[in-house]
Every structure is written in structure tokens, then in C-alpha cells.
Design a protein around this motif. Structure first.
Motif, PDB file in Angstrom:
ATOM      1  N   THR A   1      92.950 105.869 -64.795  1.00 37.01           N
ATOM      2  CA  THR A   1      94.297 105.662 -64.235  1.00 37.01           C
ATOM      3  C   THR A   1      94.794 104.289 -64.646  1.00 37.01           C
ATOM      4  OG1 THR A   1      93.326 104.749 -62.221  1.00 37.01           O
ATOM      5  CG2 THR A   1      93.905 107.072 -62.180  1.00 37.01           C
ATOM      6  N   MET A   2      96.094 104.217 -64.899  1.00 38.90           N
ATOM      7  CA  MET A   2      96.667 102.930 -65.275  1.00 38.90           C
ATOM      8  C   MET A   2      97.993 102.673 -64.581  1.00 38.90           C
ATOM      9  SD  MET A   2      95.881 102.227 -69.301  1.00 38.90           S
ATOM     10  CE  MET A   2      96.586 100.594 -69.416  1.00 38.90           C
TER      11      MET A   2
ATOM     12  N   ALA B   1      99.101 107.808 -73.379  1.00 37.98           N
ATOM     13  CA  ALA B   1      98.226 107.885 -72.217  1.00 37.98           C
ATOM     14  C   ALA B   1      97.946 109.354 -71.901  1.00 37.98           C
ATOM     15  CB  ALA B   1      98.889 107.190 -71.024  1.00 37.98           C
TER      16      ALA B   1
ATOM     17  N   LYS C   1     103.482 106.194 -72.292  1.00 39.14           N
ATOM     18  CA  LYS C   1     103.360 107.446 -71.551  1.00 39.14           C
ATOM     19  C   LYS C   1     102.787 108.539 -72.452  1.00 39.14           C
ATOM     20  CE  LYS C   1     106.822 107.706 -67.890  1.00 39.14           C
ATOM     21  NZ  LYS C   1     108.273 107.809 -67.724  1.00 39.14           N
TER      22      LYS C   1
ATOM     23  N   GLN D   1      95.998 108.737 -66.610  1.00 37.03           N
ATOM     24  CA  GLN D   1      97.110 109.019 -65.716  1.00 37.03           C
ATOM     25  C   GLN D   1      97.857 107.719 -65.402  1.00 37.03           C
ATOM     26  OE1 GLN D   1      95.835 110.670 -62.026  1.00 37.03           O
ATOM     27  NE2 GLN D   1      97.934 111.150 -61.432  1.00 37.03           N
ATOM     28  N   LEU D   2      99.185 107.746 -65.556  1.00 37.64           N
ATOM     29  CA  LEU D   2      99.989 106.563 -65.252  1.00 37.64           C
ATOM     30  C   LEU D   2     100.391 106.647 -63.781  1.00 37.64           C
ATOM     31  CD1 LEU D   2     100.806 104.241 -67.056  1.00 37.64           C
ATOM     32  CD2 LEU D   2     102.980 105.371 -67.466  1.00 37.64           C
TER      33      LEU D   2
ATOM     34  N   LEU E   1     107.276 101.666 -72.285  1.00 44.59           N
ATOM     35  CA  LEU E   1     106.988 102.669 -71.266  1.00 44.59           C
ATOM     36  C   LEU E   1     107.011 104.057 -71.889  1.00 44.59           C
ATOM     37  CD1 LEU E   1     106.451 103.349 -68.352  1.00 44.59           C
ATOM     38  CD2 LEU E   1     108.897 103.288 -67.910  1.00 44.59           C
TER      39      LEU E   1
ATOM     40  N   PHE F   1     101.691 100.243 -64.813  1.00 39.35           N
ATOM     41  CA  PHE F   1     102.541  99.633 -65.839  1.00 39.35           C
ATOM     42  C   PHE F   1     103.493  98.649 -65.178  1.00 39.35           C
ATOM     43  CE2 PHE F   1     106.499  99.466 -68.194  1.00 39.35           C
ATOM     44  CZ  PHE F   1     106.101  99.324 -69.518  1.00 39.35           C
TER      45      PHE F   1
ATOM     46  N   VAL G   1     104.612 102.598 -61.988  1.00 40.22           N
ATOM     47  CA  VAL G   1     105.464 101.969 -62.997  1.00 40.22           C
ATOM     48  C   VAL G   1     106.399 100.994 -62.299  1.00 40.22           C
ATOM     49  CG1 VAL G   1     107.285 102.335 -64.675  1.00 40.22           C
ATOM     50  CG2 VAL G   1     105.365 103.929 -64.561  1.00 40.22           C
TER      51      VAL G   1
END
Lengths: 384, 344, 589
Positions: free
Chosen positions: A158-159, A180, A177, A186-187, A173, A161, A190
Motif C-alpha cells: 500500500t502506498m 502502481a 496510479k 494499492q494507493l 499522480l 501520495f 492521495v
């Protein structure tokens, strides 16, 4: 009345200048030397000042104008350079909105443009206008791809931003996306902030609340350090990634010890001395960077200077080809120059290795980025 | 949003709001005394913080040279105007030439030394404060009686000139200065850094000082009198120009102090002061450009709202903050029966 | 042909042939100058004429640009339709901003437009679908009669035509009933309200018109560049537009064009030149601009156009104002003599602990001239302000023709047929004498802004002019009709104020110390005028300090001292009243 007189005088001056322009290849540059993107433009301007005034025995004249990071001014400068100076090729500007606004005027005049800005939308999707547009800054996608791969290898799931609220953060972004998702990351959060913000506590808390394994910060120069410092101050333990926009000495200075351990996706020239000799860009940077730092100070080198100098390398390859087709200053020469640039294959440069094609005017591949780690205020090449 | 986060956000909001409050106070002060809307208020933040950072790198700040240059210009104008009265030249020469030259000399001597941080801060402050009265003398004093519209336009022009000058002398890059104190305390879940306590503490202290200044000192009372009734003040012998110069000195001091206080917490650029100044401005407007306590309260509210909106809608943070004045102005507008006065 | 007209023709001819003779780059600059001029023209109306300021014009430009960019690229609407939609949105935004700020004092509009400028910049950058900070590309060209304006050069003529038409419209507007009302906003609000001019409405109108012009400029900009992004609509640009007007001169339409031209050309060349001079890059042109603006404003607030004005011979005097063919303006039916006009009953006014007027009662009948006199500080001016609606009463009531007026604004009192003069004359010094008088007829005429713009108001305008001229003849100022009001001597200014009030066709004339500060000769002239009005059966309330002056003029006297009425009656009676003698002798010493 005065204005009319002034206009008449200027018109006269212009026609005199036209009479003199003969065998010189003229390069028109508009860059964001002042304004919010000044750090980018100044790097470019410095790089241009290092360029020789000849390619072989062809004289090259470079005219640099400042557009103050302003879209309208970039367009005005473009018109001025094309109409008054009769340039054969346009270069610039430093930010994506400016470069996008320049596409119409250069297309109308059929002058090739080499953009210094990064957004992929400058050269994609290919159409009759972008037919005339090239760029030397690596697509954000090349860089984003690198970070996603790196993170996936580290087992990150998981990340979060935190990015600029301008075109830079926006483009990152979008691109990130995409990669990723490809790499199964998984983002989860944000957030956006602006260069001028004095506090990013709110954004940092929000991202941390989502508990991501890693956080990507998409900002440029010193302001990119602020969320990084705040994350560390709030005790964030995960991996922090920075984008190539951050890679400047001011970023390191302002961020200080808090940056330790962070990863940055950058153009290879930033750590050229640490690169393996097999890397084709190393030899190019090795001749340029020491010269640059001698003139502009230690640690003054940046990717922005590198990609600006690459314009010279591209022109050095293309102009001798084009000049066999037509005289500089003619529409035929400009068209020939465009074709010659598009024909460049495997040209090692600072930003990477350029291979243009009719459909690809960005020309760079994965060789245009490396991942570096920040260790005690220095960039350390991470061989992955 | 957990209660921890709420506390964090309030803490952050108050730290920012305290600075807006200081700037708002300076704006109200200048407006009350001179009817000038102090658009360049934020400049002092940037100039002070960047000067401090130059001193930290053991360099003479460019502001020292700029100050001398502007001082010479001011002294030149003063002397020209007093060309028939040589005695009247002495004061401006001391004020605008000797003092800046002395400051430059001091920087020259002290910058290479390893000074304690407090001494550097004092020096940075001393360098930036004289910009206030010089700004008043050069730009505003010649037109002190002009309409508010003209004063506002001049104010904007001064702001543009000084910001651009800031870019030329300091460059585009940001700085962060060393904190006064590095300690941090834990209060429940909150980590309070000593620096943010400094900010809030100094703000409170400064407010008390301003209060005492206006209530207890002759100069303060004279300023207050000028603010209440300018013609009356003139009649009883208070020099409007001196009052204007004093108001600008105070504004510069408050701005410079704000810059020095926050530069360890956030990165300061040549143009950082602008948005902060504007937020102080919004607070001052909500306070009706009149009420000091109301200005402080609205500044804190703005800080907190900003903090919460950066958490929950970071993209629209500025929109939210700057739209705040609309409902306030609407309320004010509804509460009025008349039609706005003539301003000439 | 005058030299002004010749110059105008030269400029127009220059503009017409410019694309053929100038370099394409200069044409591009001229195109941008044209677009900026449209915005600056709005600011001339708003700032130069109405005395209001906006830093948010760039945001209105952006609203026009983004509306058309979004709607033409996403749902393919015709640019002509998006222009209308953009104008609608702009008017709405300007209305909201105006509604919250225009009732407040002058600082709130500029400040709230700063906030609007910043907010809208972030909205352009962040609202979904507007292309973010990167912007919107591939905006279609404008098409007219099947011809698409594809290249920049092709828009040269449409843009400059828009500029010239806009200039003419603004000139039309300024020379009209609503135009005079807008011109009165700068320094004449109190006066304007007392002649029934709804100043907030005209402030709003000026603000909305300037916003609409900005919106049109934005629409042109979007279709010129065929690309929009948020930066050209930032606060900086808003400030730049304002500076154009400051440089060019805010009071005349040519100032807008001149300012836009000078600033654009200078910025363009300074930006190349200055870094060479200083040997390094930097935004020196912004420093130079800031310093120049400060110096300029310190010296003159008239701008470059005034320099030009001084170089040229003055324009010939305006055509004679006497127009015989005009239809008379509507008049109020005369009231039968003896009708009760004004009734003041127990009127009191307290300021904190100080009672300025205490329990004052008197009345005036139609055809009467009543003098309200008293020594200095007796409360005459306060009483006058209570009657004319400038101050609210603390207690008591005032009726006019049977209707309560003590809770009405001066604007609504004016509608009932009261007209006043001011002790400190409130004329618009830059306007001619006759134009000042024409303001008096505001409530007797109808023409709105649209009719004024399109010159559909000429018949009515002729009537107003004829009426004003009639009153100038009546008061003996006909010879000065076309002079600037500010050039008159004080005595003439007072008489001009009376003419303006007469032009309102009042049922009662309120004169506030008309003789104060006049020289003997001037007083004689004024007295002669008032006697003449008396013979014409005009009803007058004359507030005066000088007892001798009123003695032979009035039917009745009301004497006040220390806020209280001390005597009332025929002049001779009052003069003999010991309290009056005491008050005057004691007061004067």
C-alpha cells in the motif's frame, strides 16, 4: 503617436535584422528563468551558456528569453523568436502548461520545438501539431515506472501520495496510479499541497492515518522536502519516495537529516560518477558536469541543466543532416531539421539514450532513470 | 478523524494562526494610523528569515547592502529638500546613512564569527526593521494625503518591487533556519516542540507589549490619537509623518519577528510572506481593520480552519480560507443602513 | 477638422494597416494589447470613473476563457453560445461579490476581489474536468459566416473592432443619465443620494459591466491561444490590468488602450534589456514597473493620456446646450398655496450624552419661505440633516405631505419632492456646469444603462439638457454652462447648487447656509435670486446663520439656540424678541 513611431522603428529594425540572417542556424529558447519555476529555468539557462557556438563549421546562435513561468509570455516569446529572429528551431519552455501553449504557434510557423517540460501530453497523442514537437525531459511515466518497480521489489503493498497541486503533481499522480495498479500496489491516500504552503501537517496526518507501507512525495526542489520532514517528525516509519523534481542541492539542504534513507527516481546524470561504466550516459555526463560545476559552483548541477544540454546534443546530431537538405532560415531547412531529429537513433545524452520515431517524440526508455537513495545528504546510486 | 488528529490539527492551526495574528495586528495598526493597506507586510517575513539564513552561513546578508542603498537614496532626497537648511540634514544623514552603514559594518565583522543564534536573530531583526520607515518615507510620505485608492495602488506597487527585488538578491531557493530551541515536550498525545511554543509565546508577549505601548507610552498614545482623529492629532502637534514612520517601523518589526520565529518550522522563500500576509489581511478585514482582539481571534480561527481543510480537502484549502471573508462581509453589509461614505 | 480628430484618424488608419506593414510579432503584440485594452476599458469605468477598484479582473477573464474552453471542448457547444453563458456566469459572480461589498466602505471591494482572484485561480486549477494545472488544449476556433478564425492574425480585426466598439459604448454611457450617476460615485455619493440616485445600484452596474468586458476578453483569449491554463488568470495578472489603467490614465477611454500598449511593449522589451544591463537574469522589469508606478502615482494620477491631452489643443467647446425642439420633462402638479408641506414635531437628536437638537417643532406651507436661523453651534446643521434624511432622529417625528420621512433615506425623501443644496458645495468639479445641473433631473427621467449604451436615450437626454439650461438661465449662470464646475467661484457654485436642486422640480427647496463664506457682492446676487424664486412661489426652507441676510427674504423665521427653539414668527417680531437678541449678541459678542 509615440507608439506608432515606436512600432515603425521596431519594424524597421526587424527588417534590417532579417537581411543579416543568412547562414547561421538560429536556436530560440524561452525558459522560466524567473517566477515559480525559476529553479528549472536557471538550470537550463546555465546549460545553454556552456554550449559552443559552432557545430563543426556551422555557426549556431542561441537566443535565450525569460518567460517568468507565464503561459502568455511563453507564447509571446515564441512569436517573437520565430517572427523577429527567424529561428530555425524553438526550445522550451520549462513547465508543461507553457510548452502546451507553445504548440499552436510553432505549428502555425512550422518550426520544430524541443520542449524542456516533462508532461507526456506535450508529445502524446501524436497528431499533425505534435508532429513538430520533441522533448528531452523524461516522461513522468518513465520515472513513475521505476518507483513502482522498486517498491514492488521491496514487497510494498500500500502506498500514499502527497503531491504538488500543480501540473507536476497532477501528472505524477496519473502516471503513478497506472504503474502502481500494474505492480499490485494499492494507493490508499492521495493528498495535495502547494509550493507556498507553510504547513503540511493536515496532509501528512491524513496520509499517515491510512497507514501505507510507503509514501510517494511528488514535489520539486526544496518544497518537496517539507512533507518528508513532517512525516519523519510525526514518526512515520515506512519507506518514502521522492520524484526527480526534488533532486536539487537545496532540497538536501532544507530537508537535512530527515531525508536520510529516502529513495528518489532521477535521471542518471545526477549520480553519473557512481554509475557503472557500461551505462552509456556516464561518458556524456563525465565531460559536461565537471565543467558545469566549475562555472556555477559545487553541487549546482541538476537534471534540469542536463536535459537542457541534451538539446545541444540532439541538435549537434540533427543540424549537420538537415543542412545538407536546405539553407538555414528557410522553411525547407526547418522541415529537414524536424525530420533529422525524428531520425535520431541511440544517441547517448545526459537524460538517457534518445531514439525518436514518428510515433515517439519523447525518445527515452528505462535507461533514462535510476533510483538513488539519500544517505547523509548525498545521492547514492541504488543498483536495485 | 480521531481525537488525536483533531488535537494535532488544532495545535498546527494555532501555531500558524499566531503568525497570521501578528501580521494582522501590524496591518490594522498601519491602516489605523495612515489609511494605507499594508500589502507588503509579508515582505518583512521573507527578508528577515532569508537574512538570518545568510548569517547562519557566515555571509553578509544582501539586505545589508540594499538597506544602505535605499538609505543613501532617502538621505539624498531629505538633503535635497533641506538644501537651504544644512542643519536639518544632520538627522536624516544619521538615520539613513550612518545607521545602515554601521549595520553593514557590523554584519561584515560578525558574519564570519560563530555567533550564538540569538545574536544572529537580533542582527537580522536590526537589518530588516529600518526597511519599514524607509518604505514609508520613500513611497508613502510624499502622498500621505492622497485618496485611499491611490495609497492602495502604491502599496501594491511597492509590494511588487520588493518581492522582485527579493528574488534578485536572495535567489529562488528556500531556507530553513536553526531553531531557537530544539527540545520537545509531551502533553498527553501532543508533541509540543519548543519552537512552536516560542511562536505562540512571542505572539502573546508582543500583543501585551503593543497593548502597553498604546496605553502607557507617549509615542503609543500619539499613534492612537492619530488613528482616532488625524486632523485633531495634527492640531495638537502630533506630526502625521512621524506617526506614519513609527507605524511602519512597528509593522516591519512585527513582520521581521514573525519571519525569524517561523523560519525554523517551515521553509521560507523570497515570496512566502505574500500568502501569509494575505491571511493576516483577511483576519484584519474580519476585525473591520479596527479591532485588535477581533483580528487576533479571527487569525487563530483562520489558522485552525486552514489546518482542518488541509486535512480534509487539501486541494481546496486556499479557496476555503479566502472565501471565509464573504459571509463575514455579508453580515457587515446587512448590518448597515447607509450607503458607504464619500472618500476623497 | 481639429487636430484631435486628425490624430484619431491616424490611429485608426494605423490600426487598419498594421497587419500589412508590421512584422508578425508586432501584430501578435498588438493582438494581445487589444485583448488587454478590453479589460482595461472596464477598469477605466470602474476605477477612473466610479472610483472603485478591483484586483479580480483577471479572474473574470479566466471565467470567460474557461467557460468557453470547457463547453466547446467537452460538449461541443458553439463559441457564440458559450460567450453568452460565460457572460451570464460572470454577471452572477460579480453580482454576488458586489452584493456583499459595495455597501461597505471603499476598501472592501478591492480586498474581496483579491480573495476572489486567489480562490478562482485554485478553482480553475482543481475543479474536475477543467484540465487541472496543465490546462485545456485544442479549443476550436471562432467561426462566423462559415469562416473559421484559425490563425492568430485572423483575429486581429475582430479584436480591435471589439476594442473600438467598447470604447464608443463607454463614451455613450458616460454621456447619459446613468453615466452621470456613475460619475457621481467618485466623491459625490451623498449628493447623488439626495437627488434620488440609487448609488449601490450604479456601483453594482459599473462593477458588472467591467466584469463582463473582462469576460469577453477571456473568451477572445481562449479562442486566440486555443489553449487555457490557470496561470494567466492569477492575481498577478489582475494587478497588471490595474497598472495598465494607472499608467495610461484612468479617466479616459484612450487611457486604457494607451496603458495596455505601454505596459505590454515595455514589459516585453525591458525583460530582454534589463538583464543585459545588470549582467544577470532576474525579474528586473517587475522591480522597474513597481518603482515606476510609485513615482507616477506620486506625481500625477492622470496617466499618460493626460500628457497627450496637454500636447494637443483643447477640444472645441461643446455644442450649445439650448435645444428648443425638446419635449419638456414631466413636472409635478403645483400644490395649492397653504398646503402643509413639512411638519417637524418634537424632533430631538442626541449624540451620546450631547443633545444637539431638542424637541424642535415647526411647519412649512406651500409657497412659504421659512428661515431656520441661530448662532454658531445652535444645532441648525443637525436639524437640516435630520430633515434631509442624512441623520436618524432620536425621538419625535418629521412628516412631509403627511408622510413620515424621519425613517427614510435621503434618496427616498428626494422622491417625495424635496431637493437640497449643500453648505460645503458638493459639485462634480470635472463635469461641466450644465452636466451638474442635469444630475438634478435624475428622478424626472428614465433612461437605463442599456438605452444609454445604444444611444436610444437621445430624445430624453435633449429634454434633460433643455431643462437644465432653463434653470441655468433662471439663476443667471447660462454663460458658464460649458465651463467645468470646479472652475467657478464659491458664490457661483452655491447658485449652481440651487439650479441643480431646482432641476429636480422640487415641492420644497432645502438650502443649507447658502450665504456662508460669500463676499458682499455674491450675497447680493444670491439674495436677488432668492427674491426672484420667492416671486415664482417656490417653497423654501432656508437654514442660515446670517440674520440680516434672511430678514427681507423669508415669510417666517424659526430661531434655535443650544438645540432648542427659542422663537418663531414673522421676521420683525422675531428680531425684537429679547431671547433672540440675547442669543445673537451673546453668541457673537
Amino acid at each position: 503617436m509615440r507608439i506608432t513611431a515606436l512600432l515603425a522603428g521596431l519594424a524597421l529594425a526587424v527588417s534590417v535584422a532579417q537581411a543579416q540572417a543568412e547562414t547561421v542556424v538560429k536556436v530560440g529558447v524561452t525558459a522560466a528563468i524567473t517566477g515559480p519555476a525559476a529553479a528549472l529555468g536557471i538550470g537550463a539557462k546555465n546549460a545553454f551558456s556552456l554550449m559552443p557556438d559552432h557545430i563543426g563549421d556551422i555557426k549556431v546562435q542561441i537566443i535565450v528569453l525569460d518567460d517568468a513561468t507565464d503561459t502568455t509570455k511563453a507564447v509571446v516569446n515564441t512569436n517573437k523568436l520565430i517572427n523577429e529572429e527567424q529561428v530555425d528551431v524553438m526550445v522550451g519552455s520549462s513547465t508543461s502548461p507553457q510548452a502546451l501553449a507553445m504548440i499552436n504557434p510553432i505549428f502555425e510557423a512550422k518550426v520544430p520545438l524541443i520542449s524542456l517540460a516533462a508532461s507526456a501530453s506535450i508529445v502524446e497523442p501524436m497528431d499533425e501539431k505534435r508532429h513538430w514537437v520533441f522533448k528531452t525531459a523524461a516522461n513522468d511515466s518513465v520515472m513513475a515506472d521505476g518507483i513502482a518497480r522498486h517498491a514492488a521489489l521491496k514487497g510494498i503493498k500500500t502506498m500514499g501520495f502527497i503531491g504538488f497541486d500543480d501540473s507536476y503533481g497532477e501528472s505524477w499522480l496519473q502516471q503513478f496510479k497506472r504503474f502502481a495498479e500494474r505492480d499490485g500496489i494499492q494507493l490508499v491516500a492521495v493528498e495535495r499541497y502547494s509550493r507556498q504552503d507553510t504547513s503540511v501537517v493536515g496532509q501528512v496526518l491524513k496520509v499517515m492515518a491510512a497507514k501505507p507501507d510507503a509514501i510517494l512525495i511528488a514535489g520539486s526542489s526544496a518544497p518537496a522536502a517539507m512533507p518528508h520532514v513532517e512525516l519523519k517528525a510525526r514518526g512515520y516509519k515506512g519507506v518514502i519516495y521522492q520524484t526527480h523534481g526534488s533532486a536539487s542541492s537545496d532540497f538536501l539542504k532544507v530537508g537535512g537529516a530527515a531525508l536520510n534513507g529516502g529513495y528518489v527516481s532521477v535521471g542518471p546524470n545526477l549520480v553519473w560518477s557512481q554509475l557503472p561504466d557500461s551505462n552509456p550516459t556516464k561518458a556524456v555526463s563525465a565531460t559536461l558536469v565537471p565543467r558545469y560545476e566549475e562555472k556555477f559552483g559545487k553541487n549546482s548541477w541538476s537534471n534540469f541543466a542536463g536535459q537542457a544540454y541534451d538539446v545541444w546534443l540532439i541538435l549537434s546530431a540533427a543540424i549537420p543532416v538537415a543542412i545538407k537538405q536546405a539553407q538555414p532560415g528557410t522553411p525547407a531547412f526547418r522541415a529537414a531539421l524536424r525530420d533529422a531529429i525524428e531520425g535520431i537513433k541511440d544517441l547517448p545524452a545526459n537524460a538517457g539514450v534518445f531514439s525518436f520515431s514518428p510515433t515517439d517524440h519523447a525518445g527515452l526508455d528505462a535507461r533514462a532513470r535510476v533510483i538513488v537513495q539519500i544517505v547523509d545528504g548525498k545521492w547514492k546510486y541504488d543498483a536495485q | 478523524m480521531t481525537s488525536d488528529i483533531i488535537l494535532f490539527l488544532i495545535q498546527d492551526g494555532i501555531a500558524n494562526g499566531a503568525i497570521y495574528a501578528l501580521l494582522g495586528l501590524a496591518i490594522v495598526l498601519v491602516f489605523a494610523v495612515t489609511r494605507i493597506i499594508m500589502v507588503p507586510q509579508g515582505i518583512f517575513i521573507s527578508y528577515a528569515a532569508l537574512s538570518l539564513s545568510w548569517l547562519e552561513s557566515n555571509l553578509v546578508p544582501p539586505t545589508a547592502w540594499l538597506l544602505l542603498a535605499l538609505g543613501l537614496l532617502t538621505a539624498g532626497i531629505e538633503c535635497w529638500q533641506a538644501r537651504r537648511r544644512p542643519r536639518a540634514m544632520r538627522a536624516p544623514l544619521v538615520k539613513y546613512v550612518v545607521l545602515p552603514a554601521a549595520l553593514l559594518g557590523l554584519c561584515w565583522l560578525l558574519a564570519p564569527q560563530d555567533l550564538p543564534q540569538m545574536a544572529r536573530m537580533a542582527l537580522a531583526l536590526a537589518l530588516v526593521v529600518p526597511f519599514g520607515p524607509i518604505m514609508y518615507r520613500l513611497a508613502f510620505q510624499p502622498v500621505a494625503g492622497a485618496s485611499p485608492l491611490v495609497l492602495l495602488l502604491i502599496s501594491v506597487a511597492v509590494f511588487i518591487a520588493l518581492t522582485s527585488l527579493g528574488l534578485v538578491i536572495f535567489g529562488p531557493e528556500g531556507v530553513r533556519t536553526a531553531p531557537i530551541a530544539t527540545a520537545s515536550f509531551t502533553l498527553g498525545v501532543l508533541d509540543l516542540s519548543a519552537q512552536s511554543l516560542w511562536v505562540v509565546g512571542m505572539t502573546a508577549l508582543l500583543m501585551v507589549l503593543l497593548y502597553l505601548f498604546f496605553g502607557r507610552t507617549i509615542a503609543g498614545k500619539a499613534l492612537h490619537a492619530t488613528a482616532v482623529n488625524r486632523i485633531g492629532a495634527k492640531l495638537v502637534g502630533i506630526e502625521t509623518n512621524a506617526a506614519g514612520g513609527l507605524a511602519f517601523t512597528l509593522a516591519a518589526a512585527i513582520g521581521a519577528l514573525s519571519g525569524i520565529l517561523i523560519s525554523p518550522i517551515t521553509t521560507i522563500y523570497y515570496d512566502t510572506g505574500f500568502l501569509m500576509g494575505l491571511k493576516g489581511f483577511i483576519a484584519a478585514i474580519i476585525g473591520g481593520l479596527l479591532s485588535y482582539p477581533l483580528t487576533v481571534i479571527s487569525a487563530l480561527v483562520i489558522g485552525i480552519i486552514e489546518s482542518f481543510s488541509s486535512f480534509s480537502a487539501s486541494l481546496y484549502k486556499e479557496v476555503i480560507v479566502f472565501s471565509l471573508i464573504l459571509p463575514v462581509l455579508l453580515l457587515r453589509s446587512l448590518g448597515r443602513r447607509d450607503i458607504g461614505e464619500d472618500e476623497q | 477638422m481639429t487636430s484631435r480628430r486628425i490624430l484619431l484618424l491616424i490611429v485608426l488608419a494605423g490600426l487598419a494597416v498594421a497587419p500589412a506593414v508590421l512584422s508578425p510579432f508586432m501584430v501578435t503584440l498588438l493582438i494581445f494589447i487589444g485583448i488587454y485594452s478590453i479589460v482595461a476599458l472596464g477598469l477605466v469605468l470602474l476605477t477612473g470613473v466610479a472610483g472603485l477598484t478591483s484586483f479580480g479582473q483577471a479572474a473574470f477573464v479566466g471565467l470567460g476563457a474557461y467557460t468557453t474552453a470547457y463547453l466547446t471542448t467537452t460538449i461541443g457547444l458553439s463559441p457564440w453560445l458559450t460567450l453568452l453563458i460565460g457572460l451570464g456566469l460572470t454577471a452572477a459572480a460579480a453580482f454576488v461579490l458586489g452584493a456583499v461589498t459595495l455597501r461597505l466602505s471603499g476598501h472592501y471591494l478591492p480586498v474581496s476581489t483579491i480573495a476572489w482572484g486567489i480562490s478562482s485561480y485554485y478553482l480553475f486549477a482543481h475543479v474536475d474536468g477543467l484540465g487541472g494545472a496543465t490546462g485545456i488544449t485544442d479549443i476550436p476556433p471562432i467561426e462566423a459566416f462559415g469562416y473559421p478564425f484559425l490563425t492568430r492574425e485572423s483575429l486581429y480585426y475582430p479584436i480591435w473592432l471589439t476594442v473600438l466598439v467598447t470604447m464608443q459604448l463607454i463614451v455613450n454611457l458616460l454621456d447619459s443619465r446613468p453615466g452621470r450617476a456613475i460619475r457621481a460615485l467618485r466623491g459625490g455619493i451623498l449628493m447623488a443620494e439626495s437627488f434620488g440616485i440609487a448609488t449601490p445600484r450604479y456601483k453594482m452596474a459599473a462593477f458588472i459591466i467591467s466584469a463582463l468586458l473582462a469576460c469577453i476578453a477571456g473568451w477572445l483569449y481562449a479562442h486566440l491561444l486555443r489553449f487555457v491554463n490557470p496561470t494567466p488568470f492569477h492575481l498577478d495578472a489582475g494587478i497588471n490590468y490595474l497598472f495598465m489603467v494607472v499608467i495610461g490614465g484612468a479617466s479616459q477611454v484612450w487611457g486604457a488602450v494607451l496603458g495596455a500598449g505601454i505596459l505590454t511593449i515595455l514589459q516585453n522589451y525591458l525583460q530582454d534589456l534589463l538583464p543585459h544591463l545588470f549582467g544577470q537574469t532576474g525579474n528586473y522589469e517587475a522591480i522597474a514597473l513597481g518603482v515606476c508606478i510609485v513615482l507616477l502615482l506620486q506625481r500625477t494620477q492622470q496617466g499618460a493620456v493626460s500628457l497627450l491631452d496637454r500636447l494637443l489643443p483643447p477640444p472645441p467647446a461643446a455644442p450649445p446646450g439650448e435645444v428648443t425642439a425638446a419635449e419638456r420633462l414631466p413636472e409635478r402638479p403645483p400644490l395649492p398655496p397653504g398646503t402643509r408641506l413639512l411638519v417637524v414635531m418634537g424632533a430631538s437628536k442626541r449624540f451620546g450624552g450631547l443633545t444637539a437638537v431638542n424637541n424642535l417643532s415647526f411647519s412649512i406651507e406651500a409657497g412659504e419661505i421659512v428661515g431656520l436661523i441661530g448662532p454658531n453651534g445652535a444645532g441648525k446643521s443637525t436639524a437640516f440633516n435630520l430633515i434631509s434624511g442624512v441623520l436618524p432622529l432620536s425621538s419625535g417625528e418629521i412628516r412631509y405631505l403627511g408622510r413620515r420621512i424621519d425613517n427614510r433615506s435621503s434618496r427616498r425623501i428626494a422622491r417625495l419632492g424635496l431637493a437640497r443644496s449643500f453648505q460645503h458645495t458638493r459639485l462634480l468639479p470635472d463635469m461641466t456646469v450644465i452636466e451638474n445641473v442635469m444630475i438634478g433631473a435624475h428622478l424626472r427621467s428614465r433612461a437605463g444603462i442599456l438605452r444609454a449604451l445604444l444611444r436610444l436615450d437621445r430624445a430624453e437626454e435633449r429634454s434633460i439638457r433643455a431643462e437644465a439650461a432653463r434653470h441655468l438661465h433662471r439663476v443667471g449662470l447660462a454663460d458658464s454652462m460649458h465651463l467645468a464646475a470646479g472652475s467657478l467661484a464659491l458664490g457661483q457654485q452655491r447658485i449652481l447648487e440651487i439650479a441643480r436642486a431646482l432641476c429636480a422640480d422640487p415641492t420644497l427647496l432645502l438650502l443649507d447656509e447658502p450665504a456662508a463664506g460669500l463676499r458682499y457682492q455674491e450675497k447680493q446676487t444670491l439674495a436677488a435670486l432668492l427674491s426672484q424664486l420667492r416671486s415664482e412661489n417656490v417653497s423654501i426652507l432656508l437654514v442660515e446663520h446670517d440674520m440680516d441676510f434672511v430678514m427681507n427674504l423669508v415669510d417666517r423665521l424659526v430661531v434655535v439656540d443650544f438645540g432648542e427653539m427659542i422663537a418663531q414668527g414673522l421676521p420683525e417680531q422675531v428680531q425684537a424678541d429679547p431671547r433672540v437678541v440675547e442669543a445673537y449678541l451673546g453668541g457673537i459678542e
